[in-house]
Design an enzyme around this catalytic site. Sequence first.
Site, PDB file in Angstrom:
ATOM      1  N   TYR A 108      -1.133 -10.538  -4.157  1.00 31.83           N
ATOM      2  CA  TYR A 108      -1.387  -9.208  -4.712  1.00 31.83           C
ATOM      3  C   TYR A 108      -2.418  -8.547  -3.802  1.00 31.83           C
ATOM      4  O   TYR A 108      -3.619  -8.723  -3.962  1.00 31.83           O
ATOM      5  CB  TYR A 108      -1.882  -9.321  -6.153  1.00 31.83           C
ATOM      6  CG  TYR A 108      -2.249  -8.007  -6.795  1.00 31.83           C
ATOM      7  CD1 TYR A 108      -1.435  -6.892  -6.646  1.00 31.83           C
ATOM      8  CD2 TYR A 108      -3.403  -7.874  -7.549  1.00 31.83           C
ATOM      9  CE1 TYR A 108      -1.775  -5.681  -7.242  1.00 31.83           C
ATOM     10  CE2 TYR A 108      -3.733  -6.671  -8.148  1.00 31.83           C
ATOM     11  CZ  TYR A 108      -2.925  -5.580  -7.988  1.00 31.83           C
ATOM     12  OH  TYR A 108      -3.267  -4.382  -8.570  1.00 31.83           O
ATOM     13  N   ASP A 163       3.155  -8.002  -4.353  1.00 32.51           N
ATOM     14  CA  ASP A 163       2.843  -6.580  -4.281  1.00 32.51           C
ATOM     15  C   ASP A 163       1.933  -6.388  -3.081  1.00 32.51           C
ATOM     16  O   ASP A 163       0.752  -6.737  -3.146  1.00 32.51           O
ATOM     17  CB  ASP A 163       2.167  -6.149  -5.587  1.00 32.51           C
ATOM     18  CG  ASP A 163       1.783  -4.679  -5.590  1.00 32.51           C
ATOM     19  OD1 ASP A 163       1.915  -4.022  -4.532  1.00 32.51           O
ATOM     20  OD2 ASP A 163       1.344  -4.184  -6.648  1.00 32.51           O
TER      21      ASP A 163
END
Length: 264
Positions: free
Chosen positions: A109, A150
């Site tokens: 992330y 992400d």
Amino acid sequence: MKALKIATFNINGIRSRLPALLAWLEREQPDIACLQELKAPDAQFPARELEAAGYGCLHLGQPSWNGVAILARDSEPLAVRWGLPGMEDDTQSRYLEAAVHGILVGCLYLPNGNPQPGPKFEYKLRWFDCLIEHAKGLLDSEHPALLAGDFNVVPTDLDIYDPRSWLKDALLQPQSRDRYQQLLDQGWTDAIRHLHPDARVYTFWDYFRNHWARNAGLRIDHLLLNRQLAPYLKAAGVDAWVRNEPKASDHAPVWIELGTRKRR
DNA sequence: ATGCCAGGCACAGCCTGA
């Protein structure tokens, strides 16, 4: 190579999204699922519910923010790393690496970096540089390896509905895009772009301005395959139906399918 | 230039996300 479906999903709060997560796992049956933005401490990770659904779990959480997990269907992921090498002073839970179904999986992330310029953007770039350094080792590994998560980067203007209102955003800055390109230049294969070179594919639609209904999206969730793994890539897509459910995350799951034989 | 929506936590307005 075993035929596998592997997905990454920024779930934006695993506690408030647990029914949606279980419904998605039930319907799509990924063999490996990388999750981001758990927004929960490890003590509140819903391990029992996921085990009941047939998934072994590794998770690296923290209260309120961030948090990553790796789920394996009918299997237990074997932890390799908690946290990104070079970011040992990082207090934010953003990287988890495990061996699952014969693949080395890095679940990440990457920091958002807004507002830029500023300390949050500097943190993003420092984190990215450490990822690039660590990715070199994974790329050169003799094992099939995958970076999924992400990345908080819109790689090109093909990956956004309209860049005009995002030009000052950290996700589109040249420093962010250059670093993503550095990963590709190392030899990683961006699965969606490799199989759909000209398509408009989005993975995130923010909650503002009716963006989902207008399909005003961004592609910021990515699956990168090393040279050992890329030849087995068979299909890739987005489970956009998940974004249309009540109380959806602002991201949709992105997935790949690996075949048992190398692709021509 | 800002708010727009949404989750989490000091459970009441902030902070953060992207």
